[in-house]
Design an enzyme around this catalytic site. Structure first.
Site, PDB file in Angstrom:
ATOM      1  N   ALA A   1       0.805  -1.230   0.000  1.00 15.24           N
ATOM      2  CA  ALA A   1       0.000   0.000   0.000  1.00 15.24           C
ATOM      3  C   ALA A   1       0.836   1.279   0.000  1.00 15.24           C
ATOM      4  CB  ALA A   1      -0.924  -0.004   1.221  1.00 15.24           C
TER       5      ALA A   1
ATOM      6  N   LYS B   1       7.133 -10.374 -14.052  1.00 11.67           N
ATOM      7  CA  LYS B   1       5.712 -10.017 -14.155  1.00 11.67           C
ATOM      8  C   LYS B   1       4.957 -11.080 -14.959  1.00 11.67           C
ATOM      9  CE  LYS B   1       4.230  -6.803 -12.518  1.00 11.67           C
ATOM     10  NZ  LYS B   1       3.794  -6.708 -11.096  1.00 11.67           N
TER      11      LYS B   1
ATOM     12  N   SER C   1       9.257   5.010 -11.414  1.00 10.26           N
ATOM     13  CA  SER C   1       8.559   6.078 -12.135  1.00 10.26           C
ATOM     14  C   SER C   1       9.025   7.457 -11.660  1.00 10.26           C
ATOM     15  CB  SER C   1       7.044   5.947 -11.914  1.00 10.26           C
ATOM     16  OG  SER C   1       6.592   4.725 -12.422  1.00 10.26           O
TER      17      SER C   1
HETATM   18  P1  NAP Z   1       6.825   0.958  -5.969  1.00 12.66           P
HETATM   19  O1  NAP Z   1       6.457   2.319  -5.570  1.00 12.66           O
HETATM   20  O2  NAP Z   1       8.269   0.577  -5.923  1.00 12.66           O
HETATM   21  O3  NAP Z   1       5.958  -0.064  -5.148  1.00 12.66           O
HETATM   22  C1  NAP Z   1       6.295  -1.397  -4.995  1.00 12.66           C
HETATM   23  C2  NAP Z   1       5.599  -1.900  -3.760  1.00 12.66           C
HETATM   24  O4  NAP Z   1       5.914  -3.285  -3.596  1.00 12.66           O
HETATM   25  C3  NAP Z   1       6.066  -1.172  -2.493  1.00 12.66           C
HETATM   26  O5  NAP Z   1       4.954  -0.944  -1.663  1.00 12.66           O
HETATM   27  C4  NAP Z   1       7.019  -2.168  -1.859  1.00 12.66           C
HETATM   28  O6  NAP Z   1       7.069  -2.071  -0.454  1.00 12.66           O
HETATM   29  C5  NAP Z   1       6.333  -3.466  -2.256  1.00 12.66           C
HETATM   30  N1  NAP Z   1       7.263  -4.593  -2.137  1.00 12.66           N
HETATM   31  C6  NAP Z   1       8.395  -4.826  -2.841  1.00 12.66           C
HETATM   32  N2  NAP Z   1       8.984  -5.942  -2.396  1.00 12.66           N
HETATM   33  C7  NAP Z   1       8.207  -6.425  -1.378  1.00 12.66           C
HETATM   34  C8  NAP Z   1       8.277  -7.538  -0.501  1.00 12.66           C
HETATM   35  N3  NAP Z   1       9.278  -8.430  -0.554  1.00 12.66           N
HETATM   36  N4  NAP Z   1       7.279  -7.708   0.397  1.00 12.66           N
HETATM   37  C9  NAP Z   1       6.249  -6.834   0.498  1.00 12.66           C
HETATM   38  N5  NAP Z   1       6.148  -5.748  -0.290  1.00 12.66           N
HETATM   39  C10 NAP Z   1       7.105  -5.557  -1.223  1.00 12.66           C
HETATM   40  O7  NAP Z   1       6.390   0.650  -7.469  1.00 12.66           O
HETATM   41  P2  NAP Z   1       5.054   0.912  -8.280  1.00 12.66           P
HETATM   42  O8  NAP Z   1       5.481   1.546  -9.532  1.00 12.66           O
HETATM   43  O9  NAP Z   1       4.007   1.510  -7.456  1.00 12.66           O
HETATM   44  O10 NAP Z   1       4.665  -0.601  -8.620  1.00 12.66           O
HETATM   45  C11 NAP Z   1       3.524  -1.246  -8.072  1.00 12.66           C
HETATM   46  C12 NAP Z   1       3.134  -2.369  -8.981  1.00 12.66           C
HETATM   47  O11 NAP Z   1       2.865  -1.876 -10.281  1.00 12.66           O
HETATM   48  C13 NAP Z   1       4.197  -3.458  -9.174  1.00 12.66           C
HETATM   49  O12 NAP Z   1       3.531  -4.697  -9.231  1.00 12.66           O
HETATM   50  C14 NAP Z   1       4.807  -3.115 -10.535  1.00 12.66           C
HETATM   51  O13 NAP Z   1       5.352  -4.240 -11.157  1.00 12.66           O
HETATM   52  C15 NAP Z   1       3.566  -2.617 -11.265  1.00 12.66           C
HETATM   53  N6  NAP Z   1       3.786  -1.753 -12.425  1.00 12.66           N
HETATM   54  C16 NAP Z   1       4.426  -0.555 -12.282  1.00 12.66           C
HETATM   55  C17 NAP Z   1       4.588   0.251 -13.406  1.00 12.66           C
HETATM   56  C18 NAP Z   1       5.254   1.590 -13.312  1.00 12.66           C
HETATM   57  O14 NAP Z   1       5.582   2.169 -14.362  1.00 12.66           O
HETATM   58  N7  NAP Z   1       5.440   2.150 -12.128  1.00 12.66           N
HETATM   59  C19 NAP Z   1       4.143  -0.191 -14.654  1.00 12.66           C
HETATM   60  C20 NAP Z   1       3.497  -1.415 -14.750  1.00 12.66           C
HETATM   61  C21 NAP Z   1       3.316  -2.189 -13.629  1.00 12.66           C
HETATM   62  P3  NAP Z   1       7.949  -0.957   0.307  1.00 12.66           P
HETATM   63  O15 NAP Z   1       7.082   0.289   0.328  1.00 12.66           O
HETATM   64  O16 NAP Z   1       8.163  -1.522   1.647  1.00 12.66           O
HETATM   65  O17 NAP Z   1       9.206  -0.746  -0.472  1.00 12.66           O
END
Ligand code: NAP
Length: 349
Positions: A15, A170, A210
């Site tokens: 979250a 993914k 991002s």
């Molecule tokens: P983000 O801000 O880095 O968020 C990633 C989240 O995953 C964070 O809350 C992180 O927790 C959590 N996480 C990572 N490793 C974990 C673990 N071992 N256990 C529990 N939580 C863990 O990235 P985001 O861009 O919002 O990405 C969220 C989702 O969207 C991901 O599934 C990503 O693949 C997908 N996505 C992102 C994009 C993009 O361009 N940003 C595009 C397509 C898909 P912490 O807060 O503790 O670090």
């Protein structure tokens, strides 16, 4: 067809992340109770923005600790939830051990969440944050598509642990989620496949890819020029809305590409130049031979990645997201200008 009760409890994994924070905000605004999992509740720098939301929506936001790699870790958080939105997954482009840092948490984390869904009778629907990179591996793969564009019918079949490990993580996670969905009848799965997500962050964290990308752009890291790379780009607020709609529209079904349109890195810089021309933004694309020479050292880009992605177009058909979820995409200028304004306000650039 699964109907979520108005104001039901919703679990959001990861979250504190860039996308998930907007999902939490929209759920709270919609009157839902949110069970938010974070890795460490005492790391308030990571969840400060969520704590402020909690104060604004008394009794609607509850925190739980969970780690993707710990079996059973989501059990307490999932109790009583009708909807599970699983966003947590590492999104990093530079890793030392892809298996440990990307593939294992993405895949085992998905299995972990869905194993608990199978044991939690209140859950009716799961929304999974996948990615367009579960649809394609390299831009060159578009040459093999029948209509010259990627659609929800395509699957990434060209990535592996050594080449494009994040897309591979993914892909295997989403495939596993569909497999586990097909093995039961109690809940259904709706998948969101965003392109590159940009737009303002609700936190002042800099560690999301991002945010980091836009900080690099505005901070002058590409001032000598960009590689000729194209992304499908989408606003973080549209991505978050799509998750809520995917969870709450009873008829929502299947995978959903979320991409407003495709832009090269240079085109993104050109849009930013209109309002942020004082920044050291790139003015040209670098020749591919220079990227071959500098890319592996400066940006961690492998020759294989450069060969199959630099200089190729990339197109996505977003029509199903509009038809099934009613998504209205924001203009790219709004996305970029709002993100730049937020980063400047938060003193991150
Ligand atoms: P983000 O801000 O880095 O968020 C990633 C989240 O995953 C964070 O809350 C992180 O927790 C959590 N996480 C990572 N490793 C974990 C673990 N071992 N256990 C529990 N939580 C863990 O990235 P985001 O861009 O919002 O990405 C969220 C989702 O969207 C991901 O599934 C990503 O693949 C997908 N996505 C992102 C994009 C993009 O361009 N940003 C595009 C397509 C898909 P912490 O807060 O503790 O670090």
């Amino acid at each position: 067809m699964k109907e979520i009760t108005p104001k039901a409890s919703v679990l959001v994994t990861g979250a504190s992340g860039y996308i998930a924070s907007w999902i939490v905000k929209y759920l709270l605004e919609g009157g839902y109770t949110v069970h938010a999992t974070v890795r460490n509740k005492s790391k308030t720098v990571k969840i400060d923005h969520l704590l402020k939301m909690q104060a604004n929506y008394p009794n609607q936001l509850k925190f739980f600790e969970a780690d993707l790699l710990k079996k059973g870790t989501f059990e307490a958080a999932m109790q009583g939830c009708e909807l599970v939105i699983h966003t947590a997954s590492p999104f990093k482009t530079k890793v030392k051990d892809a298996q440990k840092e990307l593939i294992q948490p993405a895949l085992d984390g998905t299995i972990n969440v869905l194993d608990t869904v199978n044991k939690t009778s209140s859950v009716k629907r799961v929304v999974l944050t996948s990615s367009v990179v579960a649809i394609y591996g390299d831009a060159v793969d578009m040459e093999n598509t029948a209509k010259g564009t990627f659609t929800e019918e395509h699957w990434n079949s060209t990535s592996n642990a050594n080449h494009q490990p994040y897309p591979y993580s993914k892909t295997v996670a989403e495939r596993k989620a569909w497999e586990m969905t097909d093995n039961q009848k109690n809940w259904d799965l709706v998948v969101i496949n965003p392109g590159f997500v940009l737009g303002p962050s609700l936190s002042n964290r800099k560690d999301s890819t991002s945010t980091d990308f836009m900080c690099s752009m505005l901070g002058g890291d590409f001032k000598t020029g960009t590689p000729a790379l194209v992304f499908g780009v989408v606003d973080v607020r549209d991505v978050a809305k799509a998750h809520v709609l995917a969870g709450t529209i009873p008829t929502a079904k299947g995978r959903h590409i979320l991409s407003a349109s495709s832009y090269s890195m240079l085109e993104l810089a050109d849009f930013l130049r209109k309002n942020y021309g004082d920044r050291k933004l790139p003015k040209k694309e670098l020749p591919k031979f220079l990227i071959y020479m500098a890319g592996p050292l400066t940006a961690g880009l492998s020759w294989k990645y450069i060969n199959k992605n630099v200089g190729y177009p990339l197109l996505f058909d977003n029509s199903y997201s509009i038809k099934d979820l009613g998504i209205q995409y924001r203009e790219i200028e709004t996305t970029l200008n709002d993100q730049a304004a937020q980063l400047i306000k938060d003193k991150l650039v």
